[in-house]
Design a protein around this motif. Sequence first.
Motif, PDB file in Angstrom:
ATOM      1  N   SER A 106       1.840  12.432   3.063  1.00 20.79           N
ATOM      2  CA  SER A 106       1.076  12.489   1.816  1.00 20.79           C
ATOM      3  C   SER A 106      -0.041  13.523   1.917  1.00 20.79           C
ATOM      4  CB  SER A 106       0.494  11.112   1.484  1.00 20.79           C
ATOM      5  OG  SER A 106       1.511  10.227   1.071  1.00 20.79           O
TER       6      SER A 106
ATOM      7  N   LEU B 285       0.869   5.673  -2.135  1.00 21.73           N
ATOM      8  CA  LEU B 285       0.739   6.955  -1.441  1.00 21.73           C
ATOM      9  C   LEU B 285       1.247   8.095  -2.320  1.00 21.73           C
ATOM     10  CD1 LEU B 285       1.884   5.947   2.155  1.00 21.73           C
ATOM     11  CD2 LEU B 285      -0.433   6.562   1.426  1.00 21.73           C
TER      12      LEU B 285
ATOM     13  N   THR C  77       4.292   3.557   7.521  1.00 23.98           N
ATOM     14  CA  THR C  77       2.987   3.765   6.888  1.00 23.98           C
ATOM     15  C   THR C  77       2.300   4.994   7.455  1.00 23.98           C
ATOM     16  OG1 THR C  77       2.734   1.393   6.478  1.00 23.98           O
ATOM     17  CG2 THR C  77       0.733   2.733   6.423  1.00 23.98           C
TER      18      THR C  77
ATOM     19  N   SER D 271       0.818  -1.222   0.000  1.00 18.22           N
ATOM     20  CA  SER D 271       0.000   0.000   0.000  1.00 18.22           C
ATOM     21  C   SER D 271       0.845   1.262   0.000  1.00 18.22           C
ATOM     22  CB  SER D 271      -0.937   0.009   1.213  1.00 18.22           C
ATOM     23  OG  SER D 271      -0.187   0.028   2.422  1.00 18.22           O
ATOM     24  N   LEU D 272       2.090   1.192   0.478  1.00 17.84           N
ATOM     25  CA  LEU D 272       2.952   2.367   0.510  1.00 17.84           C
ATOM     26  C   LEU D 272       3.223   2.899  -0.893  1.00 17.84           C
ATOM     27  CD1 LEU D 272       5.648   1.285   3.146  1.00 17.84           C
ATOM     28  CD2 LEU D 272       3.787   2.916   3.477  1.00 17.84           C
TER      29      LEU D 272
ATOM     30  N   THR E 230       1.802   8.370   5.252  1.00 14.50           N
ATOM     31  CA  THR E 230       0.403   8.766   5.066  1.00 14.50           C
ATOM     32  C   THR E 230       0.208  10.207   5.516  1.00 14.50           C
ATOM     33  OG1 THR E 230      -0.345   6.481   5.377  1.00 14.50           O
ATOM     34  CG2 THR E 230      -1.990   8.217   5.628  1.00 14.50           C
TER      35      THR E 230
END
Length: 296
Positions: A172, A116, A165, A112-113, A169
């Motif tokens: 981001s 981002l 993460t 999932s990184l 996040t």
Amino acid sequence: MNTIKSDQEVPVFSLEHDPVLPGKLFSMKHFEGVRPHQSELLVPHRKDYYLFVFARRGGARFWLDMTSHETRDNTLYFMGPNRVVVKEEPKCMWGTALAFDKEFLALHDNVSLARLPIVLNVQNASELQLSEANVAFVEDMLAKMQKEFDEPGEWQQKMITASLTLLLTYLSRVYNEQYESFTPSNDKSLLKKYQAAIEVNFREIHQVSEYAALLYVSPGHLRDVIKTQSGKPAIAHIQERMVLEARRMLFHTEYSLKEIGFDLGFSDASYFSRFFKRETGLTPAEYRALTREMYQ
């Protein structure tokens, strides 16, 4: 600023063999008035990993691609793989650096990184201005991650991944606030695949139809989708990437125009010169002379 001679290759540092921040898959290091061994970093080079540096004190100067940066206090600097970077002089560092490579992003817990905004970095940005609240959060997260990194144990990998993460996040969100023209959207998957394919193949493949074949779509469909999703013709993405690489080599190396053109897939130096002038308004020789004069 040093340049690469025509008989030399631009060095590429993997994370494992980086002279300042060595590691396997992931690495981080705290600097408190330290002047690390930096001789390799004083010549143009590429890194094949993602690098994030929180500078507590500024004052150092470096070039990223063709842009000069003067580091500022409490600012985050970041870049993805393959950009050309060079430091102007060795200076003491105050701050924390963390890095990870594509293999790290491919691990199951880390997939999932890669999605981002600050990792995708479609704006090709390189710094974030941080408020006092941002600085407090970033410093706290980096301290926790450094503690985990320095004390290997059974849960180290999961703790670092969880903290990273949360940190990326958070960053981001700051990234989107400062570069708000980019809004992540799941419907841009074909654009991302197209851009990724160009990054790998731009030296050899210059036609939209050939990329369409790689992506298993029709040329017409690819052109329509890329135009809709990016606002630019599909061919423009290929040409812009080729021009970026040409600019990098003209600025950071002493390669001849023929050598640069050949590296980019042009068999004829005059064709390369016409292409570059059409896209930039300057011949390669004019661009090199102008940028060198501006630097002096």
